[in-house]
Structure formats: structure tokens, C-alpha cells
Design a protein around this motif. Structure first.
Motif, PDB file in Angstrom:
ATOM      1  N   GLU A 157       0.822  -1.206   0.000  1.00  0.00           N
ATOM      2  CA  GLU A 157       0.000   0.000   0.000  1.00  0.00           C
ATOM      3  C   GLU A 157       0.857   1.258   0.000  1.00  0.00           C
ATOM      4  N   THR A 158       2.063   1.156   0.517  1.00  0.00           N
ATOM      5  CA  THR A 158       2.987   2.292   0.566  1.00  0.00           C
ATOM      6  C   THR A 158       4.386   1.818   0.196  1.00  0.00           C
ATOM      7  N   LEU A 159       5.265   2.772  -0.045  1.00  0.00           N
ATOM      8  CA  LEU A 159       6.657   2.418  -0.330  1.00  0.00           C
ATOM      9  C   LEU A 159       7.302   1.764   0.887  1.00  0.00           C
ATOM     10  N   GLY A 160       6.871   2.166   2.071  1.00  0.00           N
ATOM     11  CA  GLY A 160       7.396   1.541   3.284  1.00  0.00           C
ATOM     12  C   GLY A 160       7.125   0.049   3.323  1.00  0.00           C
ATOM     13  N   ASP A 161       5.967  -0.365   2.787  1.00  0.00           N
ATOM     14  CA  ASP A 161       5.652  -1.797   2.742  1.00  0.00           C
ATOM     15  C   ASP A 161       6.646  -2.551   1.863  1.00  0.00           C
ATOM     16  N   VAL A 162       7.099  -1.898   0.801  1.00  0.00           N
ATOM     17  CA  VAL A 162       8.062  -2.542  -0.103  1.00  0.00           C
ATOM     18  C   VAL A 162       9.363  -2.838   0.638  1.00  0.00           C
ATOM     19  N   PHE A 163       9.846  -1.848   1.385  1.00  0.00           N
ATOM     20  CA  PHE A 163      11.141  -2.026   2.047  1.00  0.00           C
ATOM     21  C   PHE A 163      11.032  -2.771   3.376  1.00  0.00           C
ATOM     22  N   ASP A 164       9.813  -3.140   3.747  1.00  0.00           N
ATOM     23  CA  ASP A 164       9.627  -4.079   4.858  1.00  0.00           C
ATOM     24  C   ASP A 164       9.716  -5.523   4.376  1.00  0.00           C
ATOM     25  N   MET A 165       9.786  -5.708   3.067  1.00  0.00           N
ATOM     26  CA  MET A 165       9.888  -7.038   2.485  1.00  0.00           C
ATOM     27  C   MET A 165      11.188  -7.707   2.929  1.00  0.00           C
ATOM     28  N   ASP A 166      11.126  -9.009   3.157  1.00  0.00           N
ATOM     29  CA  ASP A 166      12.345  -9.711   3.564  1.00  0.00           C
ATOM     30  C   ASP A 166      13.313  -9.802   2.388  1.00  0.00           C
ATOM     31  N   LEU A 167      14.594  -9.840   2.706  1.00  0.00           N
ATOM     32  CA  LEU A 167      15.627  -9.809   1.675  1.00  0.00           C
ATOM     33  C   LEU A 167      15.624 -11.065   0.808  1.00  0.00           C
ATOM     34  N   GLU A 168      15.149 -12.185   1.356  1.00  0.00           N
ATOM     35  CA  GLU A 168      15.095 -13.414   0.564  1.00  0.00           C
ATOM     36  C   GLU A 168      14.190 -13.230  -0.649  1.00  0.00           C
ATOM     37  N   ARG A 169      13.053 -12.571  -0.425  1.00  0.00           N
ATOM     38  CA  ARG A 169      12.157 -12.321  -1.553  1.00  0.00           C
ATOM     39  C   ARG A 169      12.705 -11.215  -2.448  1.00  0.00           C
ATOM     40  N   ALA A 170      13.232 -10.170  -1.827  1.00  0.00           N
ATOM     41  CA  ALA A 170      13.737  -9.037  -2.605  1.00  0.00           C
ATOM     42  C   ALA A 170      14.825  -9.463  -3.576  1.00  0.00           C
ATOM     43  N   TYR A 171      15.694 -10.368  -3.126  1.00  0.00           N
ATOM     44  CA  TYR A 171      16.816 -10.798  -3.958  1.00  0.00           C
ATOM     45  C   TYR A 171      16.589 -12.155  -4.622  1.00  0.00           C
ATOM     46  N   MET A 172      15.353 -12.648  -4.581  1.00  0.00           N
ATOM     47  CA  MET A 172      14.969 -13.883  -5.280  1.00  0.00           C
ATOM     48  C   MET A 172      15.794 -15.085  -4.812  1.00  0.00           C
ATOM     49  N   ILE A 173      16.082 -15.143  -3.511  1.00  0.00           N
ATOM     50  CA  ILE A 173      16.895 -16.244  -2.988  1.00  0.00           C
ATOM     51  C   ILE A 173      16.104 -17.547  -2.985  1.00  0.00           C
ATOM     52  N   ASP A 174      14.828 -17.463  -2.602  1.00  0.00           N
ATOM     53  CA  ASP A 174      13.985 -18.656  -2.614  1.00  0.00           C
ATOM     54  C   ASP A 174      13.518 -18.955  -4.033  1.00  0.00           C
ATOM     55  N   ASP A 175      13.472 -20.232  -4.372  1.00  0.00           N
ATOM     56  CA  ASP A 175      13.040 -20.620  -5.716  1.00  0.00           C
ATOM     57  C   ASP A 175      11.572 -20.281  -5.975  1.00  0.00           C
ATOM     58  N   ASP A 176      10.766 -20.281  -4.907  1.00  0.00           N
ATOM     59  CA  ASP A 176       9.335 -20.024  -5.071  1.00  0.00           C
ATOM     60  C   ASP A 176       8.959 -18.600  -4.647  1.00  0.00           C
ATOM     61  N   TYR A 177       9.887 -17.666  -4.830  1.00  0.00           N
ATOM     62  CA  TYR A 177       9.614 -16.280  -4.436  1.00  0.00           C
ATOM     63  C   TYR A 177       8.465 -15.709  -5.276  1.00  0.00           C
ATOM     64  N   GLN A 178       7.791 -14.715  -4.721  1.00  0.00           N
ATOM     65  CA  GLN A 178       6.725 -14.025  -5.445  1.00  0.00           C
ATOM     66  C   GLN A 178       7.300 -12.804  -6.160  1.00  0.00           C
ATOM     67  N   PRO A 179       7.102 -12.681  -7.465  1.00  0.00           N
ATOM     68  CA  PRO A 179       7.621 -11.513  -8.188  1.00  0.00           C
ATOM     69  C   PRO A 179       7.024 -10.210  -7.647  1.00  0.00           C
ATOM     70  N   TRP A 180       7.779  -9.150  -7.755  1.00  0.00           N
ATOM     71  CA  TRP A 180       7.287  -7.838  -7.332  1.00  0.00           C
ATOM     72  C   TRP A 180       7.873  -6.773  -8.247  1.00  0.00           C
ATOM     73  N   TYR A 181       7.134  -5.686  -8.396  1.00  0.00           N
ATOM     74  CA  TYR A 181       7.593  -4.577  -9.235  1.00  0.00           C
ATOM     75  C   TYR A 181       6.854  -3.318  -8.798  1.00  0.00           C
ATOM     76  N   VAL A 182       7.600  -2.248  -8.539  1.00  0.00           N
ATOM     77  CA  VAL A 182       6.999  -0.995  -8.078  1.00  0.00           C
ATOM     78  C   VAL A 182       7.707   0.188  -8.734  1.00  0.00           C
ATOM     79  N   GLY A 183       7.085   1.336  -8.624  1.00  0.00           N
ATOM     80  CA  GLY A 183       7.698   2.577  -9.089  1.00  0.00           C
ATOM     81  C   GLY A 183       7.263   3.717  -8.190  1.00  0.00           C
ATOM     82  N   TRP A 184       8.088   4.748  -8.093  1.00  0.00           N
ATOM     83  CA  TRP A 184       7.705   5.903  -7.284  1.00  0.00           C
ATOM     84  C   TRP A 184       8.453   7.139  -7.765  1.00  0.00           C
TER      85      TRP A 184
END
Length: 334
Positions: A190-217
Motif C-alpha cells: 500500500e505504501t513504499l514503506g511496505d516494499v522495504f519491509d519485504m524480507d531480503l530473501e524475496r527481494a533478492y529472489m533467494i527462494d526458488d518459489d519467491y513471489q515476483p514484485w515490481y513498483v515505481g515511485w
């Protein structure tokens, strides 16, 4: 005069009374009368249907307000219909893209006629860039404009996570005054803060089953803009008299997502620098030029800058990097 007319009318009535139903149906104007009557009946039916729908909606709204209260009802309705959180948005009037498109000024098809690919150039002078690309609405990629940028080494998810940390002035500025585009992740970010609350495993695609994400601001905080521009400089090819916007646009995300097909309403052309990752672009001509111009695709590689007037080209993006997130930063110029 009126007496003679009355006599004629009475005579016609008597003649009709003497006819049987079968005879009346054989009259030449009988079918016309039937058509007129049916149209009037259909018109009345349409009016009644519209009124029924209106009263039904009013009934639903009244019931919703009585059960939830005005504030909670508006919050629920805006969230479900427009995906707008009334507690976060300053403007509750939704931006309907089809209305923006409908009232968009017409575009000359000369900008896209015979254009079916994008040029890649380097070592171009300001004068040549101004003459051929800056204000002609012809898209182009400059391949050598980021050679001395620190951004290519320093910009990553952790860098922006630190910059937009919780309670920072940079984050407050975005959430209170700037624009944020969660695209297909709108239900979780809902906010940019929510994006940077994301865990680094998902952010850096460490897990094979990560959920894709894409944002702009957009970054509309001057102190943050000053800091960001310590890592990149004004592209060398921009005309000398041209002024860059003080607004930065940042787009970031993993492979598999991007921005949907759309056209912007920002008045000026812009440049976007592909800092990390690879991104596929699709350009589509405006509707009035569909018979004169073609849609085409191309890929922007790391270290390249695309110059595009997003106000006259429909465009969408799709991150295609294999193992790296895409980071793009850009600005408008006049």
C-alpha cells in the motif's frame, strides 16, 4: 371551418366502426402504427429499467451506510471499486485512465510512421541529439551515457532500503506528497514503506518459489534528490539549454513483472537509465495512428539510457533479467 373538420372526423370514425378487426389490420398504415406503439412501449420500458437500477443502487447505498456508517461504507466502496484507501489518499477522485486517453490531444502520425525498431547510438553531440531526437518524439537508446556513474555500483535494494528507512524524511515525503505505483502488487504494497519491509530473501529472489514484485515511485523531496544525484550526473547528450526536472522516477522489481500498457500525462519527454537488470519495452502507437504505424519490442540493457516521450507513445515494460532485480532511474527534460 372547424365544423367541416368535425364532420370529416365523425365520418372516419363511423367508417372504422363498420370495419372488422381483420379489415383494420389490412390497412396500409396499420403496421406503422404498431411500430410506433411498440417503440413507445420499449422507450417506457427502458426508462423504467434505468429508474429501477438507480433506485436499486440508492437502496444498496442507503442500506450500506445504515449498517456500516458513512465513513466505513466509503472506505469499503473505494477499496473495492477503485482500490483507493481513503485514509491514505489526499484526493478521493480516482484517476480513470480511459478518461485521460479519451481527452488526450491528437498526435501526429509522423512520429511513428516507418518506425519499427529503436536506434542504438553512442558518442552523440548535444547538437545532433537536439536536432534528431530531443523534441521529435522519436525514441532512441544511448549506450555510453553511464560510464562514470556511481549508481551502477551502489544502487541496489539495500541502498534504497536504507535511504527510505522507517520514519525517514525521504519515506515521509513519498508517502505524503509523491506518487507510488504498486502495479500488480497493489494488494500487498500500500505504501513504499511496505516494499522495504519485504524480507531480503524475496527481494533478492533467494527462494526458488519467491513471489515476483515490481513498483515505481517519484521522489519529490529535494534533499533526497540531492543525495541521489551524487550517484549519477546529468546525461551528457541533453541540450545545453535544457533543464532536467527536479523530480526523480525510480522503478524496481524482479523478473516476471513490469508496468502495464499505458500512456502518460506528464507534458515533457523523459530519459530512463537502466542501472541494473534487463527490461523489455513494448511501444504502441496511439489509436489514431494504428493504421500508419506499428507496435514493436526491444530490450534495454544495463548501462543504457532510453529517451522516450511517454505522452505520445503507449508503452509497457517487462523485467527479463535471469537472476538480478531491475533498477531504473529517470527524469523529464524540457
Amino acid at each position: 371551418m372547424s365544423k367541416s373538420i368535425d364532420k370529416k372526423v365523425q365520418s372516419i370514425i363511423k367508417q372504422c366502426e363498420s370495419l372488422s378487426i381483420d379489415d383494420i389490420e389490412k390497412l396500409s398504415n396499420y403496421k406503422k402504427l404498431q411500430t410506433i406503439i411498440s417503440r413507445k412501449s420499449q422507450g417506457k420500458f427502458d426508462i423504467y429499467l434505468v429508474l429501477a437500477i438507480i433506485f436499486g443502487l440508492l437502496s444498496l447505498i442507503t442500506t450500506g451506510i445504515s449498517q456500516l456508517g458513512t465513513e466505513h461504507f466509503l472506505h469499503y466502496a473505494y477499496d473495492k471499486i477503485f482500490s483507493i484507501d481513503i485514509y491514505r489518499e489526499e484526493c478521493l477522485a480516482p484517476k480513470l485512465e480511459f478518461l485521460v486517453d479519451a481527452f488526450r490531444p491528437p498526435t501526429s502520425c509522423g512520429i511513428c510512421r516507418n518506425v519499427d525498431h529503436i536506434e542504438r547510438i553512442s558518442n552523440i553531440s548535444r547538437e545532433e541529439f537536439e536536432e534528431k531526437y530531443a523534441y521529435t518524439n522519436h525514441p532512441v537508446i544511448i549506450t555510453d551515457a553511464m560510464k562514470d556513474w556511481l549508481a551502477t555500483e551502489k544502487f541496489n535494494f539495500k541502498f534504497f532500503k536504507r535511504l527510505y528507512r522507517t520514519n525517514s524524511s525521504a519515506l515521509r515525503a513519498v508517502e505524503e506528497h509523491c506518487q507510488f505505483f504498486p502495479y500488480k502488487n497493489k494488494h500487498e504494497f500500500e505504501t513504499l514503506g511496505d516494499v522495504f519491509d519485504m524480507d531480503l530473501e524475496r527481494a533478492y529472489m533467494i527462494d526458488d518459489d519467491y513471489q515476483p514484485w515490481y513498483v515505481g515511485w517519484s521522489n519529490c523531496d529535494y534533499s533526497t534528490a540531492y543525495l541521489l544525484r551524487q550517484y549519477y550526473s546529468r546525461p551528457y547528450f541533453l541540450p545545453e539549454q535544457s533543464e532536467s526536472s527536479k523530480l526523480d522516477w525510480i522503478f524496481m522489481g524482479t523478473p516476471g513483472l513490469g508496468a502495464h500498457m499505458h500512456i502518460d500525462n506528464v507534458d515533457l519527454p523523459s530519459w530512463q537509465a537502466q542501472i541494473r537488470g534487463r527490461k523489455q519495452w513494448t511501444l504502441r502507437p496511439v489509436p489514431e495512428c494504428l493504421f500508419s504505424c506499428k507496435e514493436f519490442n526491444f530490450i534495454v540493457e544495463p548501462g543504457e539510457i532510453i529517451i522516450l516521450n511517454t505522452n505520445v507513445w503507449y508503452h509497457k515494460t517487462f523485467v527479463i533479467s535471469e537472476d538480478e532485480i531491475s533498477i531504473t532511474i529517470g527524469s523529464e527534460f524540457d
